[in-house]
Motif scaffolding. Structure first.
Motif, short mmCIF file in Angstrom:
data_model
loop_
_atom_site.label_atom_id
_atom_site.label_comp_id
_atom_site.label_asym_id
_atom_site.label_seq_id
_atom_site.Cartn_x
_atom_site.Cartn_y
_atom_site.Cartn_z
N ILE A 123 12.14 -8.72 -13.49
CA ILE A 123 11.30 -9.66 -14.25
C ILE A 123 10.13 -10.14 -13.40
N TYR A 124 10.41 -10.51 -12.16
CA TYR A 124 9.35 -10.98 -11.27
C TYR A 124 8.31 -9.89 -11.03
N TYR A 125 8.78 -8.67 -10.87
CA TYR A 125 7.85 -7.55 -10.66
C TYR A 125 6.95 -7.37 -11.87
N LEU A 126 7.54 -7.34 -13.07
CA LEU A 126 6.77 -7.11 -14.29
C LEU A 126 5.81 -8.26 -14.57
N MET A 127 6.26 -9.50 -14.32
CA MET A 127 5.36 -10.64 -14.48
C MET A 127 4.26 -10.61 -13.42
N GLY A 128 4.64 -10.20 -12.22
CA GLY A 128 3.66 -10.12 -11.14
C GLY A 128 2.55 -9.14 -11.44
N LYS A 129 2.90 -8.01 -12.07
CA LYS A 129 1.90 -6.99 -12.40
C LYS A 129 0.89 -7.52 -13.42
N ARG A 130 1.32 -8.47 -14.26
CA ARG A 130 0.41 -9.06 -15.26
C ARG A 130 -0.25 -10.33 -14.76
N SER A 131 0.17 -10.79 -13.61
CA SER A 131 -0.32 -12.08 -13.10
C SER A 131 -1.70 -11.95 -12.47
N VAL A 132 -2.19 -13.05 -11.96
CA VAL A 132 -3.50 -13.07 -11.31
C VAL A 132 -3.43 -12.54 -9.87
N HIS A 133 -2.22 -12.25 -9.39
CA HIS A 133 -2.06 -11.89 -7.98
C HIS A 133 -2.27 -10.38 -7.77
N LYS A 134 -3.38 -10.03 -7.17
CA LYS A 134 -3.71 -8.63 -6.94
C LYS A 134 -2.79 -7.95 -5.92
N GLU A 135 -2.05 -8.77 -5.16
CA GLU A 135 -1.13 -8.20 -4.16
C GLU A 135 -0.06 -7.34 -4.83
N PHE A 136 0.21 -7.57 -6.11
CA PHE A 136 1.22 -6.77 -6.81
C PHE A 136 0.74 -5.34 -7.09
N ASP A 137 -0.55 -5.08 -6.91
CA ASP A 137 -1.07 -3.74 -7.15
C ASP A 137 -0.47 -2.70 -6.21
N THR A 138 -0.03 -3.14 -5.04
CA THR A 138 0.51 -2.19 -4.05
C THR A 138 2.03 -2.24 -3.94
N ILE A 139 2.68 -3.02 -4.81
CA ILE A 139 4.14 -3.15 -4.73
C ILE A 139 4.81 -1.91 -5.31
N GLU A 140 5.66 -1.28 -4.51
CA GLU A 140 6.35 -0.05 -4.90
C GLU A 140 7.87 -0.19 -4.86
N ASN A 141 8.37 -1.29 -4.28
CA ASN A 141 9.81 -1.45 -4.11
C ASN A 141 10.25 -2.87 -4.47
N LEU A 142 11.52 -2.97 -4.87
CA LEU A 142 12.17 -4.26 -5.05
C LEU A 142 13.20 -4.41 -3.94
N GLY A 143 13.26 -5.58 -3.32
CA GLY A 143 14.19 -5.76 -2.21
C GLY A 143 14.87 -7.11 -2.22
N ILE A 144 16.10 -7.11 -1.73
CA ILE A 144 16.87 -8.34 -1.55
C ILE A 144 17.35 -8.37 -0.11
N PHE A 145 17.21 -9.54 0.53
CA PHE A 145 17.83 -9.71 1.84
C PHE A 145 18.81 -10.87 1.76
N ASN A 146 20.03 -10.63 2.22
CA ASN A 146 21.06 -11.67 2.26
C ASN A 146 21.43 -11.92 3.71
N PRO A 147 20.94 -13.03 4.31
CA PRO A 147 21.22 -13.29 5.72
C PRO A 147 22.69 -13.63 5.97
N ARG A 148 23.38 -14.10 4.95
CA ARG A 148 24.81 -14.42 5.14
C ARG A 148 25.60 -13.13 5.39
N LEU A 149 25.26 -12.09 4.63
CA LEU A 149 25.89 -10.79 4.82
C LEU A 149 25.12 -9.94 5.84
N ASN A 150 23.90 -10.39 6.16
CA ASN A 150 22.98 -9.67 7.04
C ASN A 150 22.73 -8.26 6.52
N LYS A 151 22.48 -8.17 5.20
CA LYS A 151 22.26 -6.88 4.56
C LYS A 151 20.94 -6.85 3.81
N VAL A 152 20.32 -5.67 3.85
CA VAL A 152 19.09 -5.41 3.11
C VAL A 152 19.42 -4.49 1.94
#
Length: 250
Positions: free
Chosen positions: A198-227
């Motif tokens: 949802i954030y990616y799709l909203m970002g692509k329609r948003s005013v933020h041009k930084e989303f033009d180069t987004i190619e991946n979705l990522g989650i980092f969990n420091p408690r599990l220390n996993k990417v």
């Protein structure tokens, strides 16, 4: 009117989710730090403190790093208390972490649930909790050093909201990845993966041009220390279109 997370709770996802968590590529990071098993404050307070302290530690001004908490405090006319707490946050010493945990107590007001507000004076993290917050922030900093640099942080989606989703804010963007940080004791759920899409799709329609180069979705969990990482190209057009129409309401 709903936030992205509230909207996700309203819908029934297909079996396994629009994006199954196991589709994400997992990378285990390693360090010698050990977390204590118990924490004496609510998980949302720990998560908020870790999030905002991380932003503060990468040189984000305190007013920006803890922006939502200060707004929440102002809404219930307790900004004077919030300002005093914010002034005590200097780094990752025990007093700073304790003050941050208290300050995050105002977040619930900003997020639209003032009835759940608990006097911040009653939020007193013990030594085990302070240790965990410090460890989680340090893991976030190591992660950002390796996977950064950050090009945008703590952003909303002006221009990308809809009649169904009117609020929601993202964590971090690097050049090619939209990152969400989670401090849960389990790995990502299909609610987490849908939130990212949802954030990616909203970002692509948003005013933020930084989303033009987004190619991946990522989650980092420091408690599990996993990417956890998934290429947007691996998400079918059909799924993306269904989420656009049926979930976001485009």
């Amino acid at each position: 009117m709903a936030s992205a997370t509230q909207r996700i709770k309203q819908i029934k996802q297909p079996r396994g989710g629009y994006i199954k968590p196991q589709e994400f590529i997992q990378t285990q990071l390693n360090d010698s730090a050990k977390l204590n098993e118990s924490e004496n404050i609510h998980a949302s307070l720990v998560g908020g403190a870790v999030d905002y302290l991380t932003r503060f530690m990468i040189k984000t001004p305190i007013e920006e790093a803890f922006k939502t908490t200060l707004i929440g405090a102002a809404l219930i006319r307790k900004k004077d208390i919030a300002i005093v707490l914010a002034a005590k946050i200097r780094g990752l010493d025990a007093d700073s972490i304790s003050s941050a945990c208290k300050l995050v107590g105002f977040d619930v007001v900003y997020r639209g649930n003032p009835r759940l507000y608990k006097p911040v004076e009653e939020i007193n993290p013990d030594q085990d909790t302070v240790h965990n917050v410090k460890t989680l922030v340090n893991r976030n900093l190591v992660f950002l050093e390796e996977y950064g640099p950050i090009v945008k942080q703590g952003f909303s989606f002006e221009g990308g909201y809809s009649n169904l989703i009117t609020a929601g804010d993202g964590d971090f963007l690097t050049k090619d990845t939209l990152w969400d940080f989670k401090t849960s004791k389990i790995g990502p759920t299909n609610k987490h993966t849908l939130q990212l899409l949802i954030y990616y799709l909203m970002g692509k329609r948003s005013v933020h041009k930084e989303f033009d180069t987004i190619e991946n979705l990522g989650i980092f969990n420091p408690r599990l220390n996993k990417v956890y990482k998934l290429a947007v190209a691996d998400i079918s057009i059909e799924v993306q279109e269904e989420v656009k129409r049926g979930v976001i309401g485009y």
